[in-house]
Structure formats: C-alpha cells, structure tokens
Design a protein around this motif. Structure first.
Motif, PDB file in Angstrom:
ATOM      1  N   UNK A  56       0.804  -1.215   0.000  1.00 20.42           N
ATOM      2  CA  UNK A  56       0.000   0.000   0.000  1.00 20.42           C
ATOM      3  C   UNK A  56       0.842   1.273   0.000  1.00 20.42           C
ATOM      4  N   UNK A  57       2.090   1.174   0.427  1.00 25.60           N
ATOM      5  CA  UNK A  57       2.967   2.338   0.377  1.00 25.60           C
ATOM      6  C   UNK A  57       3.411   2.594  -1.060  1.00 25.60           C
ATOM      7  N   UNK A  58       3.714   3.863  -1.356  1.00 26.04           N
ATOM      8  CA  UNK A  58       4.312   4.171  -2.648  1.00 26.04           C
ATOM      9  C   UNK A  58       5.731   3.599  -2.687  1.00 26.04           C
ATOM     10  N   UNK A  59       6.147   3.166  -3.879  1.00 25.56           N
ATOM     11  CA  UNK A  59       7.449   2.522  -4.041  1.00 25.56           C
ATOM     12  C   UNK A  59       8.250   3.269  -5.103  1.00 25.56           C
ATOM     13  N   UNK A  60       9.544   3.442  -4.836  1.00 24.30           N
ATOM     14  CA  UNK A  60      10.446   4.019  -5.819  1.00 24.30           C
ATOM     15  C   UNK A  60      11.639   3.091  -6.014  1.00 24.30           C
ATOM     16  N   UNK A  61      12.091   2.995  -7.248  1.00 21.93           N
ATOM     17  CA  UNK A  61      13.248   2.165  -7.588  1.00 21.93           C
ATOM     18  C   UNK A  61      14.479   3.048  -7.726  1.00 21.93           C
ATOM     19  N   UNK A  62      15.543   2.687  -7.014  1.00 21.35           N
ATOM     20  CA  UNK A  62      16.775   3.451  -7.079  1.00 21.35           C
ATOM     21  C   UNK A  62      17.480   3.239  -8.413  1.00 21.35           C
ATOM     22  N   UNK A  63      18.103   4.306  -8.914  1.00 23.10           N
ATOM     23  CA  UNK A  63      18.958   4.188 -10.078  1.00 23.10           C
ATOM     24  C   UNK A  63      20.314   3.629  -9.661  1.00 23.10           C
ATOM     25  N   UNK A 107      22.328   5.065  -6.779  1.00 26.42           N
ATOM     26  CA  UNK A 107      21.760   4.951  -5.426  1.00 26.42           C
ATOM     27  C   UNK A 107      21.288   6.290  -4.870  1.00 26.42           C
ATOM     28  N   UNK A 108      21.098   7.264  -5.736  1.00 27.72           N
ATOM     29  CA  UNK A 108      20.622   8.589  -5.320  1.00 27.72           C
ATOM     30  C   UNK A 108      19.326   8.921  -6.055  1.00 27.72           C
ATOM     31  N   UNK A 109      19.387   8.896  -7.359  1.00 28.80           N
ATOM     32  CA  UNK A 109      18.190   9.150  -8.143  1.00 28.80           C
ATOM     33  C   UNK A 109      17.240   7.960  -8.044  1.00 28.80           C
ATOM     34  N   UNK A 110      15.966   8.217  -8.300  1.00 28.33           N
ATOM     35  CA  UNK A 110      14.974   7.149  -8.209  1.00 28.33           C
ATOM     36  C   UNK A 110      13.806   7.448  -9.115  1.00 28.33           C
ATOM     37  N   UNK A 111      12.997   6.432  -9.321  1.00 25.88           N
ATOM     38  CA  UNK A 111      11.802   6.584 -10.154  1.00 25.88           C
ATOM     39  C   UNK A 111      10.647   5.825  -9.511  1.00 25.88           C
ATOM     40  N   UNK A 112       9.416   6.303  -9.689  1.00 26.22           N
ATOM     41  CA  UNK A 112       8.264   5.580  -9.130  1.00 26.22           C
ATOM     42  C   UNK A 112       7.983   4.324  -9.921  1.00 26.22           C
ATOM     43  N   UNK A 113       7.416   3.326  -9.240  1.00 32.31           N
ATOM     44  CA  UNK A 113       6.982   2.099  -9.908  1.00 32.31           C
ATOM     45  C   UNK A 113       5.515   1.855  -9.564  1.00 32.31           C
ATOM     46  N   UNK A 114       4.882   1.039 -10.371  1.00 31.97           N
ATOM     47  CA  UNK A 114       3.464   0.727 -10.169  1.00 31.97           C
ATOM     48  C   UNK A 114       3.332  -0.315  -9.060  1.00 31.97           C
ATOM     49  N   UNK A 115       2.920   0.129  -7.881  1.00 32.30           N
ATOM     50  CA  UNK A 115       2.862  -0.785  -6.736  1.00 32.30           C
ATOM     51  C   UNK A 115       1.828  -1.891  -6.918  1.00 32.30           C
ATOM     52  N   UNK A 116       0.850  -1.686  -7.797  1.00 34.48           N
ATOM     53  CA  UNK A 116      -0.170  -2.723  -8.000  1.00 34.48           C
ATOM     54  C   UNK A 116       0.415  -3.972  -8.635  1.00 34.48           C
ATOM     55  N   UNK A 117       1.617  -3.866  -9.205  1.00 35.45           N
ATOM     56  CA  UNK A 117       2.266  -5.006  -9.838  1.00 35.45           C
ATOM     57  C   UNK A 117       3.151  -5.784  -8.873  1.00 35.45           C
ATOM     58  N   UNK A 118       3.196  -5.363  -7.622  1.00 33.02           N
ATOM     59  CA  UNK A 118       4.094  -5.981  -6.651  1.00 33.02           C
ATOM     60  C   UNK A 118       3.312  -6.539  -5.471  1.00 33.02           C
ATOM     61  N   UNK A 119       3.897  -7.554  -4.826  1.00 32.56           N
ATOM     62  CA  UNK A 119       3.338  -8.139  -3.615  1.00 32.56           C
ATOM     63  C   UNK A 119       4.466  -8.369  -2.607  1.00 32.56           C
ATOM     64  N   UNK A 120       4.130  -8.237  -1.341  1.00 32.90           N
ATOM     65  CA  UNK A 120       5.068  -8.564  -0.263  1.00 32.90           C
ATOM     66  C   UNK A 120       4.868 -10.030   0.101  1.00 32.90           C
ATOM     67  N   UNK A 121       5.940 -10.793   0.028  1.00 27.68           N
ATOM     68  CA  UNK A 121       5.883 -12.240   0.220  1.00 27.68           C
ATOM     69  C   UNK A 121       6.070 -12.597   1.693  1.00 27.68           C
ATOM     70  N   UNK A 122       5.319 -13.576   2.161  1.00 29.48           N
ATOM     71  CA  UNK A 122       5.396 -14.037   3.543  1.00 29.48           C
ATOM     72  C   UNK A 122       5.762 -15.527   3.570  1.00 29.48           C
TER      73      UNK A 122
END
Length: 233
Positions: A143-150, A153-168
C-alpha cells in the motif's frame, strides 16, 4: 488410505543482528514462550499430527535445543537440527532430517521462526493447491508508494505498486519437489524457497492470500506490535 504426513520447518538459525541485543529475535519471550515456539504452536493447532522441525543455530546448538524444547508443548512432535550459515543451508539440513521413508507427495511448509502470528487461514490456504502446482506462497498487496533506485543509489523513479506483492511464509511444496530443488548448488539470489524451486524448473508457484498480521519480527518495534496483537486476541 491415510493421507501423507505434513512437515513444518521452522527456520530459527539466524543471528538476528538487525534486531540488536544478545538474544536472537526468534528466542525472545512472547506471551511466555520463545517467538519461534509461538510460531510452531500455530501449525500444531492448524495441522494436527504434523511434525515440526526446528532449525536452530549451529553455534551452541545444545543450548538452544534445550531452551526451545523446554517450551514446546508435550504433545507436539518436534525434532531439532543444526542450521547453517544461510537460510538455504538451514532448510537443506532440515530436509535431511525427514526420513527417506516419507511419502514423496507429503506437504512441507517452510516458515520463518520470527513470524509468530501466522493463522490457520493462511496455513490452510498454502496447503490447498500443493498437489496440483509446484508450490504456494502467501503474499499481501503493498500500500505504500514505491520508488526504484537508479544505479547511482541517489536518483529514483516511481513504480506501479499494483504489480508488486510482499511475500510471507509459510511457503509450501511437496517433499519430492523440495528435495529435488535443494540439490541445486547454493546461489546468493536464493532469498526464499520459491526462488530455489524456480531455479530448478518448478515455476508454477501460485500466490495465495496472506495476512497483514502475519508480521516478521525484525525490530524491537515489531515485537511490541506482536505483543499488542496477542493481547487483543
């Protein structure tokens, strides 16, 4: 015809360095028992007759075996094995503790010893598809917004969080698949059991619904949350 036995590997061999302190997080007190024993009790209740395999630190193994065994309920079928330097090695050692006479299609669940609040709904959801797939893992939406580091390790870009899941965990497989997969040599990218299975060609691994209360204790704040959740129950 009797159903194959179910096995639960509780991975509790880590040093827990991110938590801090002298006692690994999986052995801290939660409602009067070590965290990893609280986790094992959930499987003992959800899967009557299952065998629990505790993978414990190989350093001071006798100490930790005695520590855990004194907290295990008397009617729990539990055995103890030395873990390894990696999670992969701990699971492999645990598989070696399952006798060769075990039915190949027996269900094996692998669970983090630092996840003490898994409920029977998640456990049974993982078990349900195992005979017709290569494996099942619980996951929850992010549910949090996610950004991928370039690369810097400083610059970043947003990613579509609906395409990701947290694994348990628990992650579930049939015994023959898990044994075959763990014949693969260790690789650093093996972060969980599903990645080991996929590397061995078992790619039909399905996601089932996890639970937001199935938290992993990583920090002291997580332990406080776990204690609050138990008190509410």
């Amino acid at each position: 015809m009797q159903s194959p036995r179910q096995y639960v590997i509780i991975v509790a061999a880590g040093a827990g360095r991110r938590f801090g302190g002298d006692t690994p997080k999986q052995f801290l007190d939660l409602a009067g028992r070590p965290v990893c024993v609280c986790a094992a009790k959930r499987f003992h209740a959800a899967l009557p007759g299952c065998r629990i395999i505790f993978a414990l630190p190989k350093e001071d193994f006798s100490h930790w075996q005695q520590f855990v065994s004194t907290a295990v309920p008397s009617d729990m079928d539990a055995i103890y094995v030395p873990g390894g330097e990696t999670r992969w090695q701990s699971v492999r050692n645990s598989l070696d503790a399952i006798g060769e006479d075990a039915t190949p299609r027996s269900v094996v669940l692998v669970h983090d010893g630092a996840r003490p609040l898994v409920d029977d709904t998640v456990i049974k959801a993982v078990c349900r598809p195992l005979l017709n797939t290569d494996g099942a893992i619980p996951a929850i939406p992010i549910y949090d917004s996610i950004r991928e580091l370039d690369d810097d390790d400083v610059s970043s870009r947003p990613v579509d969080r609906s395409r990701f899941r947290a694994v348990q965990t628990p992650q579930g497989f049939t015994l023959w698949r898990l044994r075959q997969a763990y014949e693969e040599p260790y690789r650093p990218e093996f972060t969980d059991d599903a990645s080991v299975l996929a590397a061995s060609g078992f790619t039909n691994i399905v996601l089932v619904e996890g639970s937001r209360t199935n938290i992993k204790i990583t920090t002291p704040e997580d332990l406080k949350i776990a204690r609050c959740l138990i008190s509410e129950r």
